[in-house]
Design a protein around this motif. Structure first.
Motif, PDB file in Angstrom:
ATOM      1  N   GLY A  79       0.717  -1.312   0.169  1.00  0.00           N
ATOM      2  CA  GLY A  79       0.010  -0.049   0.093  1.00  0.00           C
ATOM      3  C   GLY A  79       1.010   1.198   0.075  1.00  0.00           C
ATOM      4  O   GLY A  79       0.143   2.348  -0.206  1.00  0.00           O
ATOM      5  N   THR A  80       2.174   1.054   0.059  1.00  0.00           N
ATOM      6  CA  THR A  80       3.073   2.387   0.164  1.00  0.00           C
ATOM      7  C   THR A  80       2.638   3.261  -0.777  1.00  0.00           C
ATOM      8  O   THR A  80       2.558   4.541  -0.631  1.00  0.00           O
ATOM      9  CB  THR A  80       4.472   1.861   0.321  1.00  0.00           C
ATOM     10  N   PRO A  81       2.755   3.007  -2.338  1.00  0.00           N
ATOM     11  CA  PRO A  81       2.622   4.014  -3.199  1.00  0.00           C
ATOM     12  C   PRO A  81       1.176   4.813  -3.123  1.00  0.00           C
ATOM     13  O   PRO A  81       1.171   5.869  -3.450  1.00  0.00           O
ATOM     14  CB  PRO A  81       2.584   3.337  -4.422  1.00  0.00           C
ATOM     15  N   LEU A  82       0.402   4.065  -2.742  1.00  0.00           N
ATOM     16  CA  LEU A  82      -1.128   4.648  -2.468  1.00  0.00           C
ATOM     17  C   LEU A  82      -1.360   5.744  -1.551  1.00  0.00           C
ATOM     18  O   LEU A  82      -1.538   6.938  -1.839  1.00  0.00           O
ATOM     19  CB  LEU A  82      -2.262   3.704  -1.950  1.00  0.00           C
ATOM     20  N   PHE A  83      -0.278   5.569  -0.417  1.00  0.00           N
ATOM     21  CA  PHE A  83      -0.103   6.692   0.646  1.00  0.00           C
ATOM     22  C   PHE A  83       0.807   7.713   0.347  1.00  0.00           C
ATOM     23  O   PHE A  83       0.801   8.712   0.866  1.00  0.00           O
ATOM     24  CB  PHE A  83       0.014   5.948   1.852  1.00  0.00           C
TER      25      PHE A  83
ATOM     26  N   GLU B 100       1.248   8.853  -2.727  1.00  0.00           N
ATOM     27  CA  GLU B 100       0.444   9.859  -3.754  1.00  0.00           C
ATOM     28  C   GLU B 100      -0.705  10.561  -2.794  1.00  0.00           C
ATOM     29  O   GLU B 100      -0.995  11.617  -3.075  1.00  0.00           O
ATOM     30  CB  GLU B 100      -0.346   8.820  -4.596  1.00  0.00           C
ATOM     31  N   LEU B 101      -1.238   9.737  -1.855  1.00  0.00           N
ATOM     32  CA  LEU B 101      -2.175  10.622  -0.761  1.00  0.00           C
ATOM     33  C   LEU B 101      -1.526  11.689  -0.350  1.00  0.00           C
ATOM     34  O   LEU B 101      -1.901  12.981  -0.135  1.00  0.00           O
ATOM     35  CB  LEU B 101      -2.775   9.658   0.130  1.00  0.00           C
ATOM     36  N   ALA B 102      -0.228  11.536   0.241  1.00  0.00           N
ATOM     37  CA  ALA B 102       0.262  12.565   1.001  1.00  0.00           C
ATOM     38  C   ALA B 102       0.819  13.743   0.064  1.00  0.00           C
ATOM     39  O   ALA B 102       0.474  15.011   0.374  1.00  0.00           O
ATOM     40  CB  ALA B 102       1.630  12.102   1.715  1.00  0.00           C
TER      41      ALA B 102
ATOM     42  N   TYR C  35       1.902  17.504   0.865  1.00  0.00           N
ATOM     43  CA  TYR C  35       3.318  17.228   1.409  1.00  0.00           C
ATOM     44  C   TYR C  35       4.429  16.895   0.820  1.00  0.00           C
ATOM     45  O   TYR C  35       3.752  16.305  -0.591  1.00  0.00           O
ATOM     46  CB  TYR C  35       2.992  16.039   2.609  1.00  0.00           C
ATOM     47  N   ARG C  36       5.501  17.011   1.149  1.00  0.00           N
ATOM     48  CA  ARG C  36       6.635  16.210   0.538  1.00  0.00           C
ATOM     49  C   ARG C  36       7.016  15.198   1.259  1.00  0.00           C
ATOM     50  O   ARG C  36       7.519  15.291   2.153  1.00  0.00           O
ATOM     51  CB  ARG C  36       7.765  17.445   0.221  1.00  0.00           C
TER      52      ARG C  36
ATOM     53  N   HIS D 156       9.742   2.510  -4.249  1.00  0.00           N
ATOM     54  CA  HIS D 156       8.888   3.477  -5.339  1.00  0.00           C
ATOM     55  C   HIS D 156       9.765   4.997  -5.112  1.00  0.00           C
ATOM     56  O   HIS D 156       8.903   5.895  -5.225  1.00  0.00           O
ATOM     57  CB  HIS D 156       7.597   3.625  -4.589  1.00  0.00           C
ATOM     58  N   GLY D 157      11.011   4.989  -5.228  1.00  0.00           N
ATOM     59  CA  GLY D 157      11.762   6.077  -5.397  1.00  0.00           C
ATOM     60  C   GLY D 157      12.155   6.972  -3.996  1.00  0.00           C
ATOM     61  O   GLY D 157      12.795   7.964  -4.068  1.00  0.00           O
ATOM     62  N   PHE D 158      11.687   6.301  -3.022  1.00  0.00           N
ATOM     63  CA  PHE D 158      11.806   6.848  -1.708  1.00  0.00           C
ATOM     64  C   PHE D 158      12.772   6.279  -0.778  1.00  0.00           C
ATOM     65  O   PHE D 158      12.570   4.817  -0.685  1.00  0.00           O
ATOM     66  CB  PHE D 158      10.585   7.118  -1.028  1.00  0.00           C
ATOM     67  N   PRO D 159      13.629   6.845   0.092  1.00  0.00           N
ATOM     68  CA  PRO D 159      14.531   5.885   0.677  1.00  0.00           C
ATOM     69  C   PRO D 159      13.978   5.580   2.162  1.00  0.00           C
ATOM     70  O   PRO D 159      12.922   6.105   2.793  1.00  0.00           O
ATOM     71  CB  PRO D 159      15.757   6.927   1.085  1.00  0.00           C
ATOM     72  N   ILE D 160      14.421   4.235   2.522  1.00  0.00           N
ATOM     73  CA  ILE D 160      13.763   3.631   3.872  1.00  0.00           C
ATOM     74  C   ILE D 160      14.901   3.940   4.752  1.00  0.00           C
ATOM     75  O   ILE D 160      16.134   3.609   4.731  1.00  0.00           O
ATOM     76  CB  ILE D 160      13.826   2.219   3.567  1.00  0.00           C
ATOM     77  N   LEU D 161      14.523   4.826   5.739  1.00  0.00           N
ATOM     78  CA  LEU D 161      15.484   5.662   6.836  1.00  0.00           C
ATOM     79  C   LEU D 161      15.918   4.880   7.775  1.00  0.00           C
ATOM     80  O   LEU D 161      16.766   5.007   8.425  1.00  0.00           O
ATOM     81  CB  LEU D 161      14.963   7.016   6.853  1.00  0.00           C
TER      82      LEU D 161
END
Length: 215
Positions: free
Chosen positions: A15-19, A21-23, A28-29, A46-51
Motif C-alpha cells: 500500500g506504500t505508493p497509494l499513501f 500519492e495521498l500525502a 506534503y513532500r 518507489h523512489g523513496f529511501p527507507i531511513l
C-alpha cells in the motif's frame, strides 16, 4: 514563498505508493519511509529511501515532525501512534482532494487517511486513525470508531456504530436500517452483504453475511 510541508511514512508494503500519492495530493513532500525493523534500511521503495526502523525513529528527536502511519495492522498503528504523539510528533489527517466530505460530518484531525473518491455523508463521524481506501462510502449518522479499516469500494450504511479495530472488507455492504452495530475487532469479508449487527471479534462473510468464526 510557502515552504512545502514535509512528512515521513511509517510502514513499507504493497500500500506504500497509494499513501505516498495521498500525502502528495494533500500538499506534503514525502521525505522518506520507516520499516518496522532494520532489514530494509538503506533500500529505496518507489523512489523513496527507507531511513530506518520504528525503533530508530522512536529513539530520535521527532518533535514537530509530520508522520503518516500506513501499516495494515490497526492495533500496531494505535500503539505506534500513541508513542509518536507522546514524543511530540504530529500525525495529520490526510483527505484526498477528490473525496467528498459533508460539511456536517466530523472527521478527526489525528491520523485519518481518506483516499480518492471516498464519500462521507452528513452527521457521520470518523475518529482517530481510521483508514478509508478508494471509493469507500460512509452513510449519514454513522460512526467509525478509532482505527477502523475500510477496504476499497466498501459501503457502510446509515445509522451504524462501528467499534474500534473493525475491518470492513472490500466491496462489502452494511445495510442501513438492518445493521445497528459492528463490534470491536470484527471482520467483514470482501463482497459480503451484512443484514444484521455483527458481534465483537467475529468474522462474517457471504450474502447474506453469516458468522464464520471468532477471530
Amino acid at each position: 514563498m510557502v515552504k512545502t510541508k514535509e512528512i515521513f511514512l511509517l510502514g513499507v508494503g504493497h500500500g506504500t505508493p497509494l499513501f505516498i500519492e495521498l500525502a502528495e495530493a494533500c500538499g506534503y513532500r514525502v521525505v522518506g519511509l520507516y520499516h518496522y525493523n532494520d532489514e530494509r534500511t538503506g533500500e529505496v521503495d518507489h523512489g523513496f529511501p527507507i531511513l530506518g526502523s520504528f525503533n530508530n525513529l522512536l529513539n530520535s528527536n521527532i518533535k514537530g515532525r509530520n508522520f503518516a502511519l500506513t501499516m495494515g495492522n490497526m492495533k500496531i498503528k494505535a500503539v505506534i501512534s500513541n508513542l509518536l504523539l507522546n514524543l511530540g510528533a504530529l500525525i495529520p489527517t490526510l483527505i484526498h482532494p477528490t473525496a467528498i466530505i459533508s460539511r456536517f460530518a466530523k472527521v478527526s484531525n489525528c491520523g485519518v487517511l481518506i483516499t480518492s473518491y471516498c464519500e462521507v455523508h452528513s452527521d457521520a463521524e470518523i475518529m482517530d486513525g481510521c483508514v478509508l481506501w478508494p471509493q469507500v462510502i460512509i452513510g449519514h449518522d454513522t460512526k467509525l470508531s478509532e482505527y477502523t479499516f475500510c477496504g476499497p469500494k466498501s459501503y457502510v450504511g446509515a445509522y451504524i456504530n462501528v467499534e474500534r479495530f473493525a475491518f470492513i472488507g472490500q466491496c462489502s455492504v452494511s445495510i442501513s436500517g438492518k445493521v445497528c452495530n459492528i463490534g470491536e475487532s470484527a471482520i467483514i469479508g470482501a463482497g459480503s452483504v451484512v443484514t444484521k449487527s455483527v458481534p465483537p471479534k467475529t468474522i462474517v462473510k457471504g450474502n447474506p453475511a453469516r458468522i464464520l468464526n471468532k477471530n
